[in-house]
Design a protein around this motif. Structure first.
Motif, short mmCIF file in Angstrom:
data_model
loop_
_atom_site.label_atom_id
_atom_site.label_comp_id
_atom_site.label_asym_id
_atom_site.label_seq_id
_atom_site.Cartn_x
_atom_site.Cartn_y
_atom_site.Cartn_z
N VAL A 1 0.86 -1.19 0.00
CA VAL A 1 0.00 0.00 0.00
C VAL A 1 0.89 1.23 0.00
CG1 VAL A 1 -1.81 1.29 1.19
CG2 VAL A 1 -1.81 -1.22 1.24
N THR A 2 0.66 2.13 -0.94
CA THR A 2 1.41 3.39 -1.00
C THR A 2 0.43 4.55 -0.85
OG1 THR A 2 1.23 3.58 -3.40
CG2 THR A 2 3.10 2.34 -2.54
N GLY A 3 0.91 5.66 -0.34
CA GLY A 3 0.04 6.80 -0.11
C GLY A 3 -0.70 6.67 1.20
N ALA A 4 -1.42 7.71 1.55
CA ALA A 4 -2.16 7.73 2.81
C ALA A 4 -3.53 7.10 2.60
CB ALA A 4 -2.31 9.17 3.31
N PRO A 5 -3.81 5.96 3.26
CA PRO A 5 -5.13 5.33 3.11
C PRO A 5 -6.24 6.28 3.54
CG PRO A 5 -3.59 3.83 4.18
CD PRO A 5 -2.93 5.18 4.14
N ARG A 6 -7.33 6.25 2.81
CA ARG A 6 -8.49 7.08 3.15
C ARG A 6 -9.74 6.40 2.61
NH1 ARG A 6 -6.25 9.47 -1.42
NH2 ARG A 6 -7.71 10.02 -3.11
N VAL B 1 0.67 -7.25 -5.68
CA VAL B 1 -0.51 -6.38 -5.72
C VAL B 1 -0.14 -5.07 -5.04
CG1 VAL B 1 -2.90 -6.08 -5.02
CG2 VAL B 1 -2.07 -8.34 -5.68
N THR B 2 -0.33 -3.96 -5.75
CA THR B 2 0.02 -2.65 -5.19
C THR B 2 -1.22 -1.76 -5.21
OG1 THR B 2 2.27 -2.84 -6.03
CG2 THR B 2 1.51 -0.64 -5.39
N LEU B 3 -1.59 -1.25 -4.04
CA LEU B 3 -2.71 -0.33 -3.89
C LEU B 3 -2.15 1.05 -3.63
CD1 LEU B 3 -5.79 0.20 -3.57
CD2 LEU B 3 -5.50 -0.34 -1.14
N SER B 4 -2.46 2.00 -4.53
CA SER B 4 -1.87 3.34 -4.43
C SER B 4 -2.97 4.38 -4.25
CB SER B 4 -1.07 3.66 -5.70
OG SER B 4 -0.07 2.67 -5.91
N TYR B 5 -2.84 5.18 -3.18
CA TYR B 5 -3.77 6.28 -2.94
C TYR B 5 -3.16 7.56 -3.51
CZ TYR B 5 -6.41 3.25 0.18
OH TYR B 5 -7.18 2.24 0.69
N LEU B 6 -3.78 8.09 -4.57
CA LEU B 6 -3.31 9.31 -5.20
C LEU B 6 -4.14 10.50 -4.71
CD1 LEU B 6 -2.96 7.82 -8.79
CD2 LEU B 6 -1.25 7.87 -6.95
N ASP B 7 -3.83 11.69 -5.21
CA ASP B 7 -4.54 12.89 -4.75
C ASP B 7 -6.02 12.82 -5.06
OD1 ASP B 7 -2.21 13.92 -3.78
OD2 ASP B 7 -1.77 15.12 -5.57
N ALA C 1 -7.45 10.04 -6.97
CA ALA C 1 -7.75 8.73 -7.53
C ALA C 1 -7.13 7.66 -6.65
CB ALA C 1 -7.22 8.62 -8.97
N VAL C 2 -7.50 6.43 -6.91
CA VAL C 2 -6.89 5.28 -6.27
C VAL C 2 -6.57 4.27 -7.37
CG1 VAL C 2 -9.13 4.21 -5.80
CG2 VAL C 2 -7.14 3.52 -4.47
N ALA C 3 -5.38 3.67 -7.30
CA ALA C 3 -4.92 2.77 -8.36
C ALA C 3 -4.60 1.41 -7.79
CB ALA C 3 -3.69 3.36 -9.05
N LEU C 4 -4.77 0.38 -8.61
CA LEU C 4 -4.45 -0.99 -8.24
C LEU C 4 -3.63 -1.60 -9.37
CD1 LEU C 4 -5.02 -3.40 -6.21
CD2 LEU C 4 -6.79 -4.08 -7.86
N ASP C 5 -2.47 -2.18 -9.02
CA ASP C 5 -1.62 -2.85 -10.00
C ASP C 5 -1.43 -4.30 -9.57
OD1 ASP C 5 -0.51 -0.51 -11.76
OD2 ASP C 5 -0.36 0.19 -9.69
N VAL C 6 -1.58 -5.22 -10.51
CA VAL C 6 -1.34 -6.64 -10.27
C VAL C 6 -0.32 -7.10 -11.30
CG1 VAL C 6 -2.36 -8.92 -10.09
CG2 VAL C 6 -3.70 -6.93 -9.42
N VAL C 7 0.85 -7.51 -10.83
CA VAL C 7 1.95 -7.89 -11.72
C VAL C 7 2.37 -9.32 -11.38
CG1 VAL C 7 4.28 -7.33 -12.49
CG2 VAL C 7 2.71 -5.49 -11.79
#
Length: 443
Positions: free
Chosen positions: A302-307, A339-345, A347-353
């Protein structure tokens, strides 16, 4: 509701009909009374009474046979029978009565109104002109002289009769047009409501198809694989068989919880509980189940501040992750997935590699209908080689519904990367905690 009349008439026109009846009857009786008061001869009085009785009888018969004002404005009028014959007979009786009693000339005005209604705007005007001319001639015959008032009175009366009838008929025509437009509006609203119901049904079917594909179908597929492995170990490795059966039972319980959630229309059971980290926790649970079912090591970052991002966004991301990891397990031949969960300004993004066999993204183009495609790995749809494969189509549909994007990058032998990004409003709606009760029940 009672049926509406096909051609409703205004209340004023129906009132005019009753008023016309009263006016004709009153003027006929007035003419007879004038003769009685004047003290004419017995023969003259009897003639007036008989003519008046005949005129009233003929008027009553015609009123019963001919519709006067309670009719469609555009209906054909002026035919010889019965309306034309009735007007001619009434006119002749009126002239005979006027010849015997000059006060009967007052009947010319209601007779003009009646002629306009019965004969229509064309033949009725001709009849009104003839009636006005007859009234002028009758007055001149009785008085032996012709004055301006005797001429202007019938002419003005005729003009008023024509104007009043044409004006009332214009009002009726407008009312009928408004009624027609209201009927069309009601029909259009009914059609729109029916179309909206059909759209809602289609949308709900699509939503359920995605839910079932991303949860129950994936779980049942895992059950089938576990039971197949357990069957191969029966008689050889009893502990391994029991372990496979236990894992299959766990998956079955999870899918049972999902099925009950569908019935209650609650949030995914993995999202049970409150807090801004619920989505990350749900992704870790999904990753743990994926690792238990196969030989793939799955990590969650998880990256960014969860909200709080709202239940629809959390549900969509969780379902995309479930579908993508199911593909990794069943198709990619991967050793590890991230699996990467990213909290942006905003938006929220999910990457599965994954590091699996990969595929050619060009092969994802549909070949025989929605949901068909080829490929292996996080970016391909589940059961892509089977008829009706639905995975990637469902993931793209989820992202599009929420205004987001989904992309897939892969190459043969180089693994697969799936990325989905969903916009999040500044003040996302709070997550519902209704699924906590269901989670407790399933526990």
């Amino acid at each position: 509701m009672p049926a509406r009349p096909a051609h409703p008439a205004l209340a004023t026109t129906r009132g005019l009909q009753v008023g016309l009846d009263v006016l004709v009857g009153g003027l006929v009786l007035f003419s007879v009374g004038q003769v009685l008061v004047s003290g004419g001869s017995r023969g003259g009085v009897l003639t007036v009474v008989l003519l008046a009785a005949a005129l009233l009888a003929l008027y009553a018969v015609g009123r019963a046979r001919v519709r006067v004002v309670d009719r469609p404005v555009g209906a054909p009028r002026g035919a010889w029978w019965p309306g034309g014959a009735w007007m001619l007979a009434l006119g002749l009786l009126w002239l005979a009565l006027a010849a015997a009693a000059p006060s009967a000339l007052w009947l010319a005005f209601p007779l003009m109104l009646l002629q306009m209604h019965v004969l229509g705007p064309h033949r009725g005007v001709v009849a009104v002109v003839l009636t006005a001319g007859a009234a002028v001639a009758a007055w001149a015959w009785w008085s032996g002289t012709l004055v301006v008032g005797a001429v202007l009175g019938p002419l003005l009366g005729g003009a008023v009769a024509v104007g009043v009838v044409l004006g009332l008929e214009a009002l009726v025509r407008e009312a009928q047009e408004r009624q027609r437009m209201l009927a069309e509006l009601r029909a259009t609203r009914a059609d729109l409501a029916h179309a909206e119901r059909d759209r809602a049904v289609a949308g709900e079917r699509e939503r359920l198809a995605r839910e079932i594909h991303d949860t129950l179908a994936q779980g049942y597929s895992a059950i089938e694989l576990l039971l197949r492995a357990a069957r191969a170990q029966v008689g050889g490795d009893d502990d391994g068989a029991r372990d496979g059966i236990d894992r299959a039972r766990d998956v079955a319980r999870e899918n049972l919880a999902e099925a009950r959630r569908f019935v209650r229309d609650l949030a995914p059971t993995d999202l049970a509980g409150a807090g801004e980290t619920a989505l990350a926790a749900a992704l870790r649970r999904v990753a743990g189940r994926t690792a238990d079912r196969g030989d793939v090591a799955v990590t969650v970052t998880v990256t960014g501040a969860p909200r709080a991002v709202g239940t629809p966004v959390e549900t969509a991301l969780l379902r995309v992750a479930q579908s993508a990891l199911a593909n990794v397990t069943q198709h990619a031949g991967a050793q590890a997935a991230a699996v990467t969960l990213s909290y942006l300004d905003d938006a929220v993004a999910l990457d599965v590699v994954d590091d699996g066999v990969g595929f050619d993204p060009a092969s994802l183009a549909p070949t025989s209908g929605p949901g068909r495609g080829a490929g292996r790995g996080a970016g391909s749809g589940t059961e892509d080689d089977a008829p009706g494969g639905y995975g990637l189509v469902a993931m793209r549909s989820r992202a599009a519904e929420l205004g987001g994007t989904l992309s897939v990058e892969s190459a043969p032998g180089r693994g697969t990367a799936l990325a989905v990004q969903l916009p999040v409003p500044a003040a996302a709606p709070p997550r519902t905690g209704a699924s906590a009760e269901l989670a407790g029940e399933e526990a």
